[in-house]
Design an enzyme around this catalytic site. Sequence first.
Site, PDB file in Angstrom:
ATOM      1  N   SER A  19     -10.955  23.209  29.239  1.00 44.99           N
ATOM      2  CA  SER A  19     -12.632  22.181  27.944  1.00 44.99           C
ATOM      3  C   SER A  19     -12.945  22.766  26.587  1.00 44.99           C
ATOM      4  CB  SER A  19     -13.599  23.017  28.557  1.00 44.99           C
ATOM      5  OG  SER A  19     -14.949  21.832  28.286  1.00 44.99           O
ATOM      6  N   TYR A  41     -19.454  27.248  34.237  1.00 46.16           N
ATOM      7  CA  TYR A  41     -18.528  26.242  33.347  1.00 46.16           C
ATOM      8  C   TYR A  41     -17.781  27.082  32.265  1.00 46.16           C
ATOM      9  CZ  TYR A  41     -17.734  22.259  31.651  1.00 46.16           C
ATOM     10  OH  TYR A  41     -15.961  20.602  31.216  1.00 46.16           O
TER      11      TYR A  41
HETATM   12  P1  NAD Z   1     -16.764  12.519  36.525  1.00 43.53           P
HETATM   13  O1  NAD Z   1     -17.545  12.980  36.531  1.00 43.53           O
HETATM   14  O2  NAD Z   1     -16.273  11.178  36.012  1.00 43.53           O
HETATM   15  O3  NAD Z   1     -15.299  13.515  36.840  1.00 43.53           O
HETATM   16  C1  NAD Z   1     -15.346  14.540  37.238  1.00 43.53           C
HETATM   17  C2  NAD Z   1     -14.426  14.449  39.169  1.00 43.53           C
HETATM   18  O4  NAD Z   1     -14.927  15.352  39.250  1.00 43.53           O
HETATM   19  C3  NAD Z   1     -15.093  12.926  39.968  1.00 43.53           C
HETATM   20  O5  NAD Z   1     -14.441  12.261  40.092  1.00 43.53           O
HETATM   21  C4  NAD Z   1     -15.373  14.092  41.044  1.00 43.53           C
HETATM   22  O6  NAD Z   1     -14.916  13.411  41.908  1.00 43.53           O
HETATM   23  C5  NAD Z   1     -14.679  15.290  40.873  1.00 43.53           C
HETATM   24  N1  NAD Z   1     -14.895  16.335  42.096  1.00 43.53           N
HETATM   25  C6  NAD Z   1     -16.389  16.832  41.449  1.00 43.53           C
HETATM   26  N2  NAD Z   1     -17.076  17.537  42.118  1.00 43.53           N
HETATM   27  C7  NAD Z   1     -15.733  17.050  43.619  1.00 43.53           C
HETATM   28  C8  NAD Z   1     -16.352  18.203  44.900  1.00 43.53           C
HETATM   29  N3  NAD Z   1     -16.974  19.482  45.621  1.00 43.53           N
HETATM   30  N4  NAD Z   1     -14.594  17.540  45.344  1.00 43.53           N
HETATM   31  C9  NAD Z   1     -13.911  17.339  44.728  1.00 43.53           C
HETATM   32  N5  NAD Z   1     -14.024  16.773  43.646  1.00 43.53           N
HETATM   33  C10 NAD Z   1     -15.270  16.437  42.982  1.00 43.53           C
HETATM   34  O7  NAD Z   1     -16.528  13.425  34.697  1.00 43.53           O
HETATM   35  P2  NAD Z   1     -15.610  14.401  33.472  1.00 43.53           P
HETATM   36  O8  NAD Z   1     -15.395  14.156  32.607  1.00 43.53           O
HETATM   37  O9  NAD Z   1     -14.349  13.118  33.200  1.00 43.53           O
HETATM   38  O10 NAD Z   1     -14.880  15.247  34.111  1.00 43.53           O
HETATM   39  C11 NAD Z   1     -12.853  15.636  34.435  1.00 43.53           C
HETATM   40  C12 NAD Z   1     -13.020  16.601  34.344  1.00 43.53           C
HETATM   41  O11 NAD Z   1     -13.102  16.526  32.413  1.00 43.53           O
HETATM   42  C13 NAD Z   1     -13.699  17.899  35.036  1.00 43.53           C
HETATM   43  O12 NAD Z   1     -12.774  19.122  34.750  1.00 43.53           O
HETATM   44  C14 NAD Z   1     -14.019  17.919  33.278  1.00 43.53           C
HETATM   45  O13 NAD Z   1     -14.964  19.396  32.776  1.00 43.53           O
HETATM   46  C15 NAD Z   1     -13.682  18.347  31.706  1.00 43.53           C
HETATM   47  N6  NAD Z   1     -13.915  18.339  30.455  1.00 43.53           N
HETATM   48  C16 NAD Z   1     -14.793  17.206  30.514  1.00 43.53           C
HETATM   49  C17 NAD Z   1     -15.428  16.700  29.112  1.00 43.53           C
HETATM   50  C18 NAD Z   1     -15.920  15.506  29.381  1.00 43.53           C
HETATM   51  O14 NAD Z   1     -16.571  16.121  27.705  1.00 43.53           O
HETATM   52  N7  NAD Z   1     -16.408  15.185  29.780  1.00 43.53           N
HETATM   53  C19 NAD Z   1     -15.308  18.134  28.609  1.00 43.53           C
HETATM   54  C20 NAD Z   1     -14.445  19.058  28.607  1.00 43.53           C
HETATM   55  C21 NAD Z   1     -13.742  19.169  29.815  1.00 43.53           C
END
Ligand code: NAD
Length: 289
Positions: free
Chosen positions: A178, A191
């Site tokens: 991230s 985080y």
């Molecule tokens: P999202 O909520 O759509 O996806 C998160 C996923 O993590 C979900 O599909 C869920 O099934 C899974 N998850 C959570 N806890 C879990 C557990 N205990 N066991 C198994 N699976 C689990 O959100 P997203 O934004 O698509 O996040 C995906 C990745 O991107 C994450 O690692 C997040 O930190 C990273 N990220 C997101 C952003 C953003 O702005 N959306 C920015 C930087 C990084």
Amino acid sequence: MNYFNIHAQEQDLPGSDEQLKPHAEFIHKNYAGSHKLKGKVALITGGDSGIGRSVALHFAKEGAQVAITCLDTEVELADAEWVKDWIEKEGGVCKIYPVDLRESQNCKDLVHHVLEDFKRINILVNNAGTQFPNEDFATLTDEQWLNTFAVNIHSIFYLSKAVLPQFSSGDVIINTASVNAYVGPKALIDYSATKGAIISFTRALSNQLISQGIRVNAVAPGPVWTPLQPATWGKVDPESMENFGSDTPLGRCGQPSELGPAYVFLASQDSSFISGQTIHPNGGMMVGG
Ligand code: NAD
């Protein structure tokens, strides 16, 4: 300017996407695959929604067979079924594996089941992650600290270890970090620490595996319009969702559809000279490393 200036997916979306108004876009309508991942099997954690969903759709468009994980909840299973249906309508193959990745044994079992079904895994995308905003370090509990580490980084360790024995030259691991590893927002201490760990883990594992032709890279997204955001920031400050991402140089957040292609690049031969690196689809934010 905010996320409204990007065309959103004009179709009914399930479960977690209900929280996303307007709906997110997961793949551009005009995205044309060119067999970049033909013959590959990809395991994508959190492939049911958000960035992971975009990765799953793009990988399928590029000819990969995909195994996606989600949590064993009604909402996430519905999300995962949407992904599976979309891929099957495109003529691809997708299987769903509900699993909590915080436990080492669950990760081992997951890899075992995927190998039973697909016979190999060539691409591991460690994407599952979670965040819990906390404004006061004094109240950040041990439980939250351990849970954030268990989901965001321990699962990456467990899964990488489980897939590697059957990896061979040309196979890849892609970890989702991230921009917050570099920014260090004051309300995301646990985080941010996990995301920094992911970047260092990526470098070190790459250094160990590169001589075998196995590449390990990371993607460090900026603010992206996914269910994670309203599910976490939306609870703390619903108004903040209106301007989510407007502080990037581009003046808006990203859509998941703008992330999937970065993973295709790192998964395919196009990035054959790149390992141990982190790439930055983040709307133009300058980061070091
Ligand atoms: P999202 O909520 O759509 O996806 C998160 C996923 O993590 C979900 O599909 C869920 O099934 C899974 N998850 C959570 N806890 C879990 C557990 N205990 N066991 C198994 N699976 C689990 O959100 P997203 O934004 O698509 O996040 C995906 C990745 O991107 C994450 O690692 C997040 O930190 C990273 N990220 C997101 C952003 C953003 O702005 N959306 C920015 C930087 C990084």
